[in-house]
Motif scaffolding. Structure first.
Motif, PDB file in Angstrom:
ATOM      1  N   ALA A   1       0.838  -1.204   0.000  1.00 57.20           N
ATOM      2  CA  ALA A   1       0.000   0.000   0.000  1.00 57.20           C
ATOM      3  C   ALA A   1       0.876   1.259   0.000  1.00 57.20           C
ATOM      4  N   SER A   2       1.878   1.298   0.878  1.00 54.00           N
ATOM      5  CA  SER A   2       2.790   2.448   0.920  1.00 54.00           C
ATOM      6  C   SER A   2       3.625   2.527  -0.347  1.00 54.00           C
ATOM      7  N   SER A   3       3.978   1.362  -0.884  1.00 56.77           N
ATOM      8  CA  SER A   3       4.752   1.320  -2.120  1.00 56.77           C
ATOM      9  C   SER A   3       3.984   1.995  -3.256  1.00 56.77           C
ATOM     10  N   LEU A   4       2.730   1.614  -3.429  1.00 55.18           N
ATOM     11  CA  LEU A   4       1.908   2.196  -4.485  1.00 55.18           C
ATOM     12  C   LEU A   4       1.638   3.673  -4.226  1.00 55.18           C
ATOM     13  N   ALA A   5       1.365   4.018  -2.977  1.00 54.75           N
ATOM     14  CA  ALA A   5       1.079   5.416  -2.641  1.00 54.75           C
ATOM     15  C   ALA A   5       2.262   6.323  -2.962  1.00 54.75           C
ATOM     16  N   SER A   6       3.474   5.840  -2.717  1.00 52.46           N
ATOM     17  CA  SER A   6       4.652   6.668  -2.990  1.00 52.46           C
ATOM     18  C   SER A   6       4.784   6.928  -4.489  1.00 52.46           C
ATOM     19  N   LEU A   7       4.545   5.920  -5.292  1.00 49.65           N
ATOM     20  CA  LEU A   7       4.635   6.101  -6.741  1.00 49.65           C
ATOM     21  C   LEU A   7       3.537   7.018  -7.263  1.00 49.65           C
ATOM     22  N   GLU A   8       2.327   6.807  -6.794  1.00 50.02           N
ATOM     23  CA  GLU A   8       1.208   7.609  -7.298  1.00 50.02           C
ATOM     24  C   GLU A   8       1.308   9.065  -6.864  1.00 50.02           C
ATOM     25  N   GLU A   9       1.949   9.344  -5.739  1.00 52.61           N
ATOM     26  CA  GLU A   9       2.169  10.733  -5.340  1.00 52.61           C
ATOM     27  C   GLU A   9       3.193  11.406  -6.260  1.00 52.61           C
ATOM     28  N   ALA A  10       4.143  10.608  -6.763  1.00 50.40           N
ATOM     29  CA  ALA A  10       5.183  11.170  -7.627  1.00 50.40           C
ATOM     30  C   ALA A  10       4.689  11.423  -9.048  1.00 50.40           C
ATOM     31  N   THR A  11       3.706  10.669  -9.512  1.00 55.64           N
ATOM     32  CA  THR A  11       3.271  10.764 -10.911  1.00 55.64           C
ATOM     33  C   THR A  11       2.902  12.186 -11.336  1.00 55.64           C
ATOM     34  N   PRO A  12       1.991  12.881 -10.630  1.00 57.15           N
ATOM     35  CA  PRO A  12       1.630  14.231 -11.082  1.00 57.15           C
ATOM     36  C   PRO A  12       2.787  15.227 -11.015  1.00 57.15           C
ATOM     37  N   ILE A  13       3.730  14.989 -10.122  1.00 57.05           N
ATOM     38  CA  ILE A  13       4.884  15.892 -10.042  1.00 57.05           C
ATOM     39  C   ILE A  13       5.730  15.752 -11.306  1.00 57.05           C
ATOM     40  N   TRP A  14       5.952  14.499 -11.751  1.00 64.62           N
ATOM     41  CA  TRP A  14       6.736  14.306 -12.974  1.00 64.62           C
ATOM     42  C   TRP A  14       6.018  14.919 -14.177  1.00 64.62           C
ATOM     43  N   ARG A  15       4.689  14.795 -14.209  1.00 60.96           N
ATOM     44  CA  ARG A  15       3.940  15.394 -15.317  1.00 60.96           C
ATOM     45  C   ARG A  15       4.056  16.917 -15.270  1.00 60.96           C
ATOM     46  N   GLU A  16       3.945  17.461 -14.088  1.00 60.10           N
ATOM     47  CA  GLU A  16       4.038  18.919 -13.900  1.00 60.10           C
ATOM     48  C   GLU A  16       5.410  19.436 -14.315  1.00 60.10           C
ATOM     49  N   LEU A  17       6.466  18.695 -13.959  1.00 58.98           N
ATOM     50  CA  LEU A  17       7.831  19.117 -14.263  1.00 58.98           C
ATOM     51  C   LEU A  17       8.231  18.813 -15.710  1.00 58.98           C
ATOM     52  N   GLY A  18       7.441  18.003 -16.386  1.00 59.11           N
ATOM     53  CA  GLY A  18       7.764  17.639 -17.758  1.00 59.11           C
ATOM     54  C   GLY A  18       8.967  16.720 -17.858  1.00 59.11           C
ATOM     55  N   ASN A  19       9.225  15.962 -16.804  1.00 64.24           N
ATOM     56  CA  ASN A  19      10.361  15.047 -16.783  1.00 64.24           C
ATOM     57  C   ASN A  19       9.888  13.692 -17.324  1.00 64.24           C
ATOM     58  N   ARG A  20      10.011  13.517 -18.625  1.00 63.54           N
ATOM     59  CA  ARG A  20       9.454  12.326 -19.258  1.00 63.54           C
ATOM     60  C   ARG A  20      10.237  11.043 -18.953  1.00 63.54           C
ATOM     61  N   PRO A  21      11.562  11.089 -18.845  1.00 63.01           N
ATOM     62  CA  PRO A  21      12.261   9.850 -18.457  1.00 63.01           C
ATOM     63  C   PRO A  21      11.801   9.320 -17.109  1.00 63.01           C
ATOM     64  N   MET A  22      11.646  10.214 -16.130  1.00 62.22           N
ATOM     65  CA  MET A  22      11.215   9.764 -14.812  1.00 62.22           C
ATOM     66  C   MET A  22       9.728   9.396 -14.801  1.00 62.22           C
ATOM     67  N   LEU A  23       8.926  10.064 -15.611  1.00 66.12           N
ATOM     68  CA  LEU A  23       7.518   9.689 -15.717  1.00 66.12           C
ATOM     69  C   LEU A  23       7.397   8.273 -16.272  1.00 66.12           C
ATOM     70  N   SER A  24       8.211   7.970 -17.286  1.00 63.17           N
ATOM     71  CA  SER A  24       8.184   6.627 -17.863  1.00 63.17           C
ATOM     72  C   SER A  24       8.548   5.576 -16.823  1.00 63.17           C
ATOM     73  N   GLU A  25       9.595   5.832 -16.063  1.00 66.30           N
ATOM     74  CA  GLU A  25       9.992   4.879 -15.020  1.00 66.30           C
ATOM     75  C   GLU A  25       8.889   4.727 -13.977  1.00 66.30           C
ATOM     76  N   ASN A  26       8.298   5.843 -13.599  1.00 68.39           N
ATOM     77  CA  ASN A  26       7.240   5.840 -12.600  1.00 68.39           C
ATOM     78  C   ASN A  26       6.049   4.984 -13.048  1.00 68.39           C
TER      79      ASN A  26
END
Length: 320
Positions: free
Chosen positions: A52-77
């Motif tokens: 549960a914490s594992s998934l929550a950590s990833l899902e919290e990061a997703t919109p930040i990567w989209r906001e920052l336009g960091n596509r390599p990290m978005l892909s990994e996420n």
């Protein structure tokens, strides 16, 4: 630091480092650093069983990567989320995330990201019994990973490909792949050794070789005080009580779940094999998992062999 410590097997130290890093980033409102830390924390969380914490950590990061336009990290996420979704049995969502991750990486020329995305996609194909797609994804992932020095597919994905070949009857090709994977884990990624040794044990069992199978499991060299695969040796000893080849021997390192099915031969499934028929040997029917495993011979139709998705003792995501 999180991944360096995690790679050495000290899960709780990795979690502590990650959580302290995240707290500092939150205090400073350093959003990019928050996203990096969240993207790394999912592995140690998953390794200790806190999915549960594992998934929550990833899902919290997703919109930040989209906001920052960091596509390599978005892909990994996205690929990492796909791994957890598949672990939870949400295969359609896992495949969609994997393919989105692959598309993003392909567009930006990120071969590391493509290889990682395919690591999660092939598992869904295996679960569904789509062997041609699964084997193509595995081989592409391995090829891409070798170009860019991405180690996990060279070990675990190659090991899984060996398992598919073995269950389709080509034990010779399977053993070749496992030996290459073993060289990789011994030299570059010891944490994945239990995964590969599990496949090696499986190949011995499929060939009816009990003592080599027992030896393979004993050679996992797992530090049970630190590793996320602590149950390996205890389960191994129980699996061989009385010397009988119990199907659960394979679960000492990996669990198999969600049967799929397909039809065809080893050659037709891969769509690429040029190996002579005489080199392809298949053991006769033996009980495996929840049902009988059919005999598979090269050039002859396989009567809907059951192919399992793969999960390490704490969940497949740990080795991605």
């Amino acid at each position: 630091m999180i991944l360096n410590v995690f790679g050495g097997g000290d899960l709780h130290q990795a979690l502590d480092a990650g959580e302290r890093s995240l707290a500092i980033a939150r205090e400073l409102n350093a959003r990019e650093q928050m996203a990096f830390t969240l993207n790394d924390l999912w592995r140690p969380y998953a390794a200790v069983g806190d999915l549960a914490s594992s998934l929550a950590s990833l899902e919290e990061a997703t919109p930040i990567w989209r906001e920052l336009g960091n596509r390599p990290m978005l892909s990994e996420n996205l690929a990492s989320i796909a791994s957890l979704r598949r672990t939870a049995g949400k295969e359609a969502e896992a495949l969609a995330l994997s393919l989105e991750s692959y598309r993003i990486s392909e567009e930006i020329g990120n071969q590391w990201g493509q290889a990682y995305a395919l690591m999660n996609a092939f598992g869904v194909y295996l679960d569904r019994g789509e062997l041609g797609k699964a084997m193509a994804a595995m081989e592409e992932s391995i090829e891409l990973s070798e170009r860019v020095g991405f180690i996990p597919p060279q070990a675990t994905t190659r090991s899984e490909l060996a398992s598919v070949y073995a269950n389709l009857g080509d034990l010779e090709r399977a053993n070749e792949l496992v030996e290459i994977a073993l060289r990789v884990v011994n030299e570059l990624q010891p944490i994945s050794r239990p995964w590969v040794m599990g496949t090696k044990a499986e190949l011995h069992l499929l060939a009816g070789e009990l003592e080599p199978a027992r030896s393979a499991i004993e050679q996992t060299q797992v530090d049970c005080s630190r590793s996320h695969c602590a149950p390996v040796r205890r389960s191994a000893s129980r699996s061989f009580e009385g010397g009988s080849p119990r199907p659960r021997a394979i679960s000492t390192v990996r669990w198999r779940s969600r049967p799929g099915s397909s039809s065809g031969s080893a050659d037709s499934a891969s769509g690429r094999s040029s190996r002579p028929r005489s080199s392809c040997r298949g053991p006769r029917s033996r009980r495996w998992g929840g049902g009988p495993r059919p005999s598979v011979r090269c050039g002859r139709p396989a009567p809907r062999p059951r192919i399992w998705g793969i999960a390490e003792c704490c969940g497949r995501s740990c080795a991605s």
